[in-house]
Design an enzyme around this catalytic site. Structure first.
Site, short mmCIF file in Angstrom:
data_model
loop_
_atom_site.label_atom_id
_atom_site.label_comp_id
_atom_site.label_asym_id
_atom_site.label_seq_id
_atom_site.Cartn_x
_atom_site.Cartn_y
_atom_site.Cartn_z
N ARG A 88 0.82 -1.21 0.00
CA ARG A 88 0.00 0.00 0.00
C ARG A 88 0.86 1.26 0.00
O ARG A 88 0.31 2.36 0.00
CB ARG A 88 -0.87 0.01 1.24
CG ARG A 88 -2.35 -0.31 0.97
CD ARG A 88 -3.04 -0.25 2.30
NE ARG A 88 -4.44 -0.10 2.27
CZ ARG A 88 -5.32 -1.10 2.38
NH1 ARG A 88 -4.92 -2.35 2.41
NH2 ARG A 88 -6.60 -0.86 2.44
N ARG A 127 -21.97 -2.42 2.39
CA ARG A 127 -21.58 -3.83 2.34
C ARG A 127 -21.54 -4.50 3.71
O ARG A 127 -21.29 -3.86 4.72
CB ARG A 127 -20.25 -4.01 1.59
CG ARG A 127 -19.04 -3.50 2.31
CD ARG A 127 -17.81 -3.57 1.40
NE ARG A 127 -16.64 -3.10 2.10
CZ ARG A 127 -15.44 -3.01 1.57
NH1 ARG A 127 -15.23 -3.34 0.30
NH2 ARG A 127 -14.41 -2.57 2.27
P1 AMP Z 1 -8.56 -3.37 3.85
O1 AMP Z 1 -9.36 -4.51 4.43
O2 AMP Z 1 -7.55 -3.81 2.85
O3 AMP Z 1 -9.46 -2.26 3.33
O4 AMP Z 1 -7.73 -2.76 5.06
C1 AMP Z 1 -8.38 -2.19 6.19
C2 AMP Z 1 -7.42 -1.28 6.95
O5 AMP Z 1 -6.31 -2.04 7.42
C3 AMP Z 1 -6.79 -0.16 6.13
O6 AMP Z 1 -7.64 0.99 6.03
C4 AMP Z 1 -5.51 0.12 6.91
O7 AMP Z 1 -5.79 0.84 8.10
C5 AMP Z 1 -5.10 -1.30 7.33
N1 AMP Z 1 -4.22 -1.94 6.33
C6 AMP Z 1 -4.48 -3.06 5.59
N2 AMP Z 1 -3.46 -3.38 4.79
C7 AMP Z 1 -2.51 -2.44 5.03
C8 AMP Z 1 -1.22 -2.21 4.50
N3 AMP Z 1 -0.69 -3.00 3.55
N4 AMP Z 1 -0.52 -1.13 4.97
C9 AMP Z 1 -1.02 -0.33 5.92
N5 AMP Z 1 -2.24 -0.48 6.46
C10 AMP Z 1 -2.99 -1.53 6.01
#
Ligand code: AMP
Length: 214
Positions: A88, A127
């Protein structure tokens, strides 16, 4: 085959990753799911990540890099993996290259799901998932056949993510555009990037991905 699914929150990465798991025996490695599990279990990582996630910001790179590096060492990644939500940031993308090389692994494609920002908030805020089997639903676009009953497993319990609200979505989109989108040119230059129209119907997106992966 090892791939990255890249795109803003709500682009459909999780949905497509689940389909690839079923159809190809690859494994979805969702850093968001891993963090949510850590938060639910109250681990040290979960305690650090909880408030950051609730604010829609990014968890520090060193924690994420360590998490994914350990995860890649598990045997279930041997049939191929789908990175969903990682990398990310540029630092994560660079660290991923280094760790893949060290582990003797190769990245085949980076699939970028392209979706208009205007469509994302509505997709995310509506969702929810079955609390038992994890099947995804949406208040407007994908309701269960029988109201309140999961089509897949019959459970009547559902859950919503704490960060799937309009306010946090704004911060998550900002994080995507400010910190994640800059890695797109990195993969383009490496010749790994393929773009997919994430505004298309879910089945059409799956077909586009299949056509790329072969
Ligand atoms: P997601 O389910 O991928 O939308 O991730 C939910 C939340 O987890 C994000 O908004 C971040 O706060 C954290 N997160 C997930 N993956 C990452 C990553 N690779 N780097 C930093 N934060 C992450």
């Amino acid at each position: 085959m090892n791939i990255i699914l890249l795109g803003p929150p709500g682009a459909g990465k999780g949905t497509q990753a689940k389909r690839l798991e079923t159809e190809r025996g690859m494994i979805q490695l969702s850093t968001g799911d891993m963090l949510r599990a850590a938060v639910a279990a109250g681990t040290a990582l979960g305690q650090k990540a909880k408030s950051i996630m609730e604010a829609g910001q990014l968890v520090p790179d060193d924690l994420m890099i360590g998490l994914i590096s350990e995860r890649l060492d598990q045997d279930d990644t041997k049939n191929g993996f789908i990175l969903d939500g990682f990398p990310r940031t540029t630092a994560q993308a660079e660290a991923l290259d280094v760790m893949l090389e060290k582990k003797g692994l190769k990245l085949d494609y980076v699939l970028q799901l392209v979706v208009d920002d205007a469509a994302l908030t509505g997709r995310i805020v509506g969702r929810y998932t079955c609390a038992k089997c994890g099947k995804g639903y949406h208040d407007e676009f994908e309701k269960p056949a029988i109201d309140g009953v999961c089509d897949a497993c019959g459970s009547t319990e559902f859950k919503r993510r704490a960060d799937d609200n309009a306010e946090t979505v704004m911060s998550r989109l900002e994080a995507y555009h400010g910190q994640t989108a800059p890695i797109i040119p990195y993969y383009k230059q490496a010749g790994k990037l393929k773009t997919v129209d994430g505004m298309a119907e879910i089945d059409e997106v799956t077909r586009e991905i299949k056509a790329i992966l072969g």
